[in-house]
Design a protein around this motif. Structure first.
Motif, PDB file in Angstrom:
ATOM      1  N   CYS A 125      34.368  50.368  44.779  1.00  0.00           N
ATOM      2  CA  CYS A 125      33.547  50.097  43.541  1.00  0.00           C
ATOM      3  C   CYS A 125      32.464  48.969  43.810  1.00  0.00           C
ATOM      4  O   CYS A 125      33.104  47.738  44.039  1.00  0.00           O
ATOM      5  N   GLN A 126      31.294  49.258  43.553  1.00  0.00           N
ATOM      6  CA  GLN A 126      30.105  48.493  43.897  1.00  0.00           C
ATOM      7  C   GLN A 126      30.361  47.837  45.468  1.00  0.00           C
ATOM      8  O   GLN A 126      30.123  46.514  45.441  1.00  0.00           O
ATOM      9  N   GLY A 127      30.581  48.544  46.283  1.00  0.00           N
ATOM     10  CA  GLY A 127      30.773  47.777  47.686  1.00  0.00           C
ATOM     11  C   GLY A 127      32.212  46.935  47.982  1.00  0.00           C
ATOM     12  O   GLY A 127      32.302  46.656  49.061  1.00  0.00           O
ATOM     13  N   ARG A 128      32.884  47.160  47.148  1.00  0.00           N
ATOM     14  CA  ARG A 128      34.175  46.560  47.087  1.00  0.00           C
ATOM     15  C   ARG A 128      35.470  47.719  47.079  1.00  0.00           C
ATOM     16  O   ARG A 128      35.409  48.496  46.575  1.00  0.00           O
ATOM     17  N   GLY A 129      36.184  47.378  48.305  1.00  0.00           N
ATOM     18  CA  GLY A 129      37.345  48.451  48.655  1.00  0.00           C
ATOM     19  C   GLY A 129      38.547  47.890  47.811  1.00  0.00           C
ATOM     20  O   GLY A 129      39.159  46.796  48.233  1.00  0.00           O
ATOM     21  N   LEU A 154      34.728  42.954  35.820  1.00  0.00           N
ATOM     22  CA  LEU A 154      34.398  41.797  35.351  1.00  0.00           C
ATOM     23  C   LEU A 154      35.144  40.654  36.211  1.00  0.00           C
ATOM     24  O   LEU A 154      34.365  39.768  36.454  1.00  0.00           O
ATOM     25  N   ARG A 155      36.406  40.788  36.246  1.00  0.00           N
ATOM     26  CA  ARG A 155      37.123  39.768  36.999  1.00  0.00           C
ATOM     27  C   ARG A 155      36.618  39.499  38.634  1.00  0.00           C
ATOM     28  O   ARG A 155      37.254  38.496  39.221  1.00  0.00           O
ATOM     29  N   LYS A 156      35.806  40.462  39.047  1.00  0.00           N
ATOM     30  CA  LYS A 156      35.184  40.395  40.347  1.00  0.00           C
ATOM     31  C   LYS A 156      33.968  39.934  40.542  1.00  0.00           C
ATOM     32  O   LYS A 156      33.307  39.693  41.353  1.00  0.00           O
ATOM     33  N   GLY A 203      40.964  36.413  38.085  1.00  0.00           N
ATOM     34  CA  GLY A 203      39.667  36.158  37.231  1.00  0.00           C
ATOM     35  C   GLY A 203      39.969  35.016  35.870  1.00  0.00           C
ATOM     36  O   GLY A 203      38.907  35.268  35.194  1.00  0.00           O
ATOM     37  N   GLY A 204      41.126  34.431  35.871  1.00  0.00           N
ATOM     38  CA  GLY A 204      41.412  33.704  34.623  1.00  0.00           C
ATOM     39  C   GLY A 204      42.695  33.477  34.298  1.00  0.00           C
ATOM     40  O   GLY A 204      43.743  33.472  35.066  1.00  0.00           O
ATOM     41  N   PHE A 205      43.053  33.227  33.135  1.00  0.00           N
ATOM     42  CA  PHE A 205      44.415  33.085  32.665  1.00  0.00           C
ATOM     43  C   PHE A 205      44.615  34.126  31.471  1.00  0.00           C
ATOM     44  O   PHE A 205      43.845  34.722  30.829  1.00  0.00           O
ATOM     45  N   VAL A 206      46.009  34.471  31.094  1.00  0.00           N
ATOM     46  CA  VAL A 206      46.429  35.141  29.932  1.00  0.00           C
ATOM     47  C   VAL A 206      47.522  34.111  29.244  1.00  0.00           C
ATOM     48  O   VAL A 206      48.148  33.505  29.752  1.00  0.00           O
ATOM     49  N   LEU A 207      47.271  33.996  27.858  1.00  0.00           N
ATOM     50  CA  LEU A 207      47.943  33.164  26.877  1.00  0.00           C
ATOM     51  C   LEU A 207      49.096  34.073  26.324  1.00  0.00           C
ATOM     52  O   LEU A 207      48.716  35.080  25.564  1.00  0.00           O
ATOM     53  N   HIS A 208      50.496  33.876  26.620  1.00  0.00           N
ATOM     54  CA  HIS A 208      51.490  34.527  26.182  1.00  0.00           C
ATOM     55  C   HIS A 208      52.530  33.625  25.950  1.00  0.00           C
ATOM     56  O   HIS A 208      52.643  32.417  26.432  1.00  0.00           O
ATOM     57  N   ARG A 209      53.631  33.938  25.043  1.00  0.00           N
ATOM     58  CA  ARG A 209      54.516  33.295  24.468  1.00  0.00           C
ATOM     59  C   ARG A 209      55.720  33.338  25.695  1.00  0.00           C
ATOM     60  O   ARG A 209      56.027  34.710  25.881  1.00  0.00           O
ATOM     61  N   ILE A 210      56.684  32.400  25.734  1.00  0.00           N
ATOM     62  CA  ILE A 210      57.814  32.667  26.641  1.00  0.00           C
ATOM     63  C   ILE A 210      58.678  33.025  25.725  1.00  0.00           C
ATOM     64  O   ILE A 210      58.915  32.511  24.399  1.00  0.00           O
ATOM     65  N   PRO A 262      45.200  53.724  30.563  1.00  0.00           N
ATOM     66  CA  PRO A 262      44.605  54.944  31.502  1.00  0.00           C
ATOM     67  C   PRO A 262      43.278  55.419  30.844  1.00  0.00           C
ATOM     68  O   PRO A 262      43.176  56.616  30.493  1.00  0.00           O
ATOM     69  N   ASP A 263      42.505  54.434  30.682  1.00  0.00           N
ATOM     70  CA  ASP A 263      40.964  54.902  30.377  1.00  0.00           C
ATOM     71  C   ASP A 263      40.004  53.905  31.182  1.00  0.00           C
ATOM     72  O   ASP A 263      40.423  53.113  31.863  1.00  0.00           O
ATOM     73  N   GLY A 264      38.824  54.241  30.779  1.00  0.00           N
ATOM     74  CA  GLY A 264      37.704  53.501  31.164  1.00  0.00           C
ATOM     75  C   GLY A 264      37.577  52.223  31.353  1.00  0.00           C
ATOM     76  O   GLY A 264      36.878  51.241  31.962  1.00  0.00           O
ATOM     77  N   THR A 265      38.437  51.197  30.093  1.00  0.00           N
ATOM     78  CA  THR A 265      38.297  49.849  30.034  1.00  0.00           C
ATOM     79  C   THR A 265      39.150  49.334  31.434  1.00  0.00           C
ATOM     80  O   THR A 265      38.597  48.003  31.660  1.00  0.00           O
ATOM     81  N   ILE A 266      39.925  49.912  32.146  1.00  0.00           N
ATOM     82  CA  ILE A 266      40.302  48.958  33.236  1.00  0.00           C
ATOM     83  C   ILE A 266      39.476  49.046  34.285  1.00  0.00           C
ATOM     84  O   ILE A 266      39.407  47.882  34.977  1.00  0.00           O
ATOM     85  N   ARG A 267      38.350  49.844  34.554  1.00  0.00           N
ATOM     86  CA  ARG A 267      37.380  49.743  35.539  1.00  0.00           C
ATOM     87  C   ARG A 267      36.654  48.328  35.272  1.00  0.00           C
ATOM     88  O   ARG A 267      36.351  47.718  35.880  1.00  0.00           O
ATOM     89  N   GLU A 268      36.065  48.539  33.986  1.00  0.00           N
ATOM     90  CA  GLU A 268      35.303  47.481  33.539  1.00  0.00           C
ATOM     91  C   GLU A 268      36.200  46.017  33.532  1.00  0.00           C
ATOM     92  O   GLU A 268      35.533  44.852  33.828  1.00  0.00           O
TER      93      GLU A 268
END
Length: 634
Positions: free
Chosen positions: A359-363, A494-496, A558-565, A484-490
């Motif tokens: 994807c865009q030169g990245r394996g 973005l995180r790359k 690419g960052g953090f996710v905020l979740h509750r313990i 399982p849709d196109g959002t995973i690619r984006e």
């Protein structure tokens, strides 16, 4: 015949004796490469077909144009010094006969004792110096090398592996021990079932590993024979060959290591005296092409006149060899996968179940258990115009520039593809797109769990573990839950992005240095406690701060996710936390406290500072209201 395959950068040379045509199936068409054998050309010919090509001093022919010193003709005036006759008066100095007493210096026989200093065989040891054979010699200033020997060296020199291909069944020694077997798994609606039928099995003994596979259409058994530490293996393809039942064909006439007559042997009975068998015994010395087979153009002529007294003549068989060779597929499924695996295992590579894309030169490589979404992801990236390396079986190889991933032939339209490996994900279907970095021993274990490996061989297992450890030290590894849709690619793209990666790294460095940071929230997984656009202040995590109910910043690519313990527990002496978004359908994978980057200290919404509240509503209700809020925001 020689066929070269180049797979994952490794040259595999398939070689067969004369009369056996190698024809890999169409999966290998794009992987076939020209055989590189530049140094020597080996010719075994019948001199009578091209009489002017032989220097006088090397002529040795059954019938015509021979030097008086080297005549070799069955039945008539022979030079007494160098007689070579199939059955009578043989010179003790230069005997050459298939089956009778032979000179220890110059024996030439296709299945019995051979001279250790002069054996050169394509199925059974034959002397290149034997009478009745011409082998072109390659001569240098200080040496005189037999072309057979030169070709044998060249056969191996530029190949990573040479595989001798033989028709017929192979044999596993009784002393070899079975170390593994696999049964045939059949796909049915909803999954796979064990058919209970044998599929393949592995034996080991005497410094050799054997892989036997059970094939169908036609039903047969093929055998892969792999001497340990050597780059020359053998495949017995399992085709059944045989001679007509009414003809006494001997293995001396054509030795293919199986003792079976080739498919193209046609019997031509000859009438002989009543006191002997019908037919004249054809010796390999009188028509030797170096393979132990009678050449295609050999006809049992020059036969003794049956009306004459032929006492002393050895009658057994007469025959011709038809022009059609035996054709074999050397690498039927699953024999191909076993050969590739054992080769790549010995070269320190990793064969892994997964789908790889560029994807865009990245394996990027996605691996996981069956049904985890490998093919689904390959289709998503393919629809977006990215290059799919493969969606089933990949080989990871260490190069000077880093790790590369290569495909292997599985489908009909496969062609060689490869890409530098930038990131490896262990995947599962999820309720949101979440990429979580994994490091150290945990990452190695996850790679090994999805690699093809041989647990019965400690050396091979250790070599694979070392390769996986090296891979983890140089390639990023993460756990990925995805939609399982196109959002995973984006999401992954973005995180790359370089700016995002730099910002995430800087934020992590500040927290590690004990400083607070402020980030802007996005997404609805913590609705309504944290909403898109909120400014969230995160304080550094300190040991012992993890407690159920607290909102934490978990490290993600690419960052953090905020979740509750939701729970803190101890597993095998290790403290593990379980987290979940207030509006998420499923909890995150349990993780160690090291995955916590910080603790949410405060939230600013529309200029108003608030303390993060505890969850008040059930998650299913939060999901509904979050979906409505997202629809309203458009």
């Amino acid at each position: 015949m020689t066929v070269d395959l180049v797979i994952a950068g490794r040259r595999i040379r398939l070689h067969s004796r004369e009369g056996v045509e190698i024809r890999p199936d169409e999966r290998f068409s794009a992987f076939t490469a020209p055989a590189e054998m530049p140094f020597a050309v080996h010719r075994d010919i019948l001199p009578e077909t091209v009489p002017d090509t032989l220097p006088q001093e090397e002529q040795s022919l059954t019938g015509t144009g021979m030097l008086s010193e080297d005549q070799c003709h069955p039945g008539t005036g022979m030079f007494p010094k160098d007689q070579c006759h199939t059955g009578t008066g043989i010179s003790p100095e230069d005997q050459c006969h298939t089956g009778a007493g032979m000179s220890p210096e110059d024996q030439c026989h296709t299945s019995a004792g051979m001279s250790p200093e002069d054996q050169c065989h394509t199925g059974a040891g034959m002397s290149s110096r034997s009478t009745g054979t011409f082998s072109e010699r390659v001569t240098g200033e200080d040496h005189d090398l037999d072309a057979d020997m030169v070709v044998d060296a060249d056969l191996v020199a530029d190949a990573d592996l040479v595989v001798e291909v033989e028709p017929g069944p192979g044999e596993i020694p009784a002393s070899a021990e079975k170390v593994f077997d696999a049964q045939l798994m059949e796909e049915v609606p909803g999954g796979v079932i064990n058919s209970g039928e044998p599929f393949w099995e592995i034996f080991s003994g005497g410094g050799v590993t054997y892989a036997r596979v059970f094939l169908k259409e036609p039903e047969r058994r093929a055998l892969l024979e792999m001497p340990n530490g050597e780059k020359r293996w053998r495949i017995f393809t399992g085709e059944v060959t045989g001679a007509p039942e009414d003809v006494g064909v001997t293995a001396d006439l054509y030795n293919d290591r199986s003792g079976l007559a080739p498919d193209n042997f046609i019997s031509q009975p000859v009438t002989g005296p009543p006191q002997v068998d019908a037919g004249v015994r054809v010796t390999t010395d009188s028509c030797n092409d170096g393979s132990g087979l009678a050449p295609d153009n050999f006809i049992a002529s020059h036969l003794p006149d049956p009306s004459q007294d032929n006492a002393g003549t050895d009658y057994q068989t007469a025959g011709t060899i038809a022009e059609a060779p035996i054709t074999v597929n050397p690498l039927p499924y699953p024999l191909d996968g076993l050969l590739f695996y054992f080769l790549f295992s010995r070269t320190g590579d990793i064969m892994i179940h997964g789908s790889g894309v560029s994807c865009q030169g990245r394996g990027w490589l996605f691996t996981g258990r069956s049904g985890s979404g490998k093919t689904t992801l390959a289709r998503i990236f393919d629809r977006a115009g990215d290059s799919v390396i493969h969606d089933d079986r990949l080989v990871l190889c260490r190069s000077e520039d880093g790790w590369m991933m290569h495909n292997t032939p599985v489908y009909r339209n496969d062609e060689p593809r490869s890409a530098p490996l930038d990131h490896l994900w262990i995947i599962r279907h999820g309720s949101a797109n979440v990429s979580e970095p994994v490091t150290g021993a945990e990452a190695v274990a996850m790679i090994l769990a999805n690699s093809i490996q041989q647990n019965w061989d400690r050396v091979a297992a250790a070599r694979l573990a070392a390769a996986a450890d090296d891979l983890v030290s140089s390639v990023r590894v993460s756990r990925l839950s995805f939609l399982p849709d196109g959002t995973i690619r984006e999401y992954l793209r973005l995180r790359k992005e370089e700016e995002i990666s730099i910002a995430a790294s800087a934020a992590g460095a500040l927290l590690s240095a004990g400083k607070n940071i402020t980030v802007t929230a996005g997404g609805y997984s913590m609705w309504p406690a944290i909403r898109p656009g909120d400014k969230v202040e995160i304080a550094p995590f300190v040991e012992g701060a993890a407690a159920a109910g607290r909102i934490v910043a978990l490290r993600r690519d690419g960052g953090f996710v905020l979740h509750r313990i939701t729970r803190v527990m101890t597993v095998s002496g290790r403290r593990v936390i379980v987290t979940c978004g207030d509006a998420a359908a499923r909890a995150d994978e349990p993780a160690g406290a090291g995955m916590i980057a910080g603790i949410v200290h405060s939230v600013t919404r529309s200029g108003r500072l608030i303390t993060p509240p505890r969850r008040r509503w059930p998650r299913w209700m939060n999901r509904i209201t979050a979906a409505v809020a997202g629809w309203v925001r458009g």
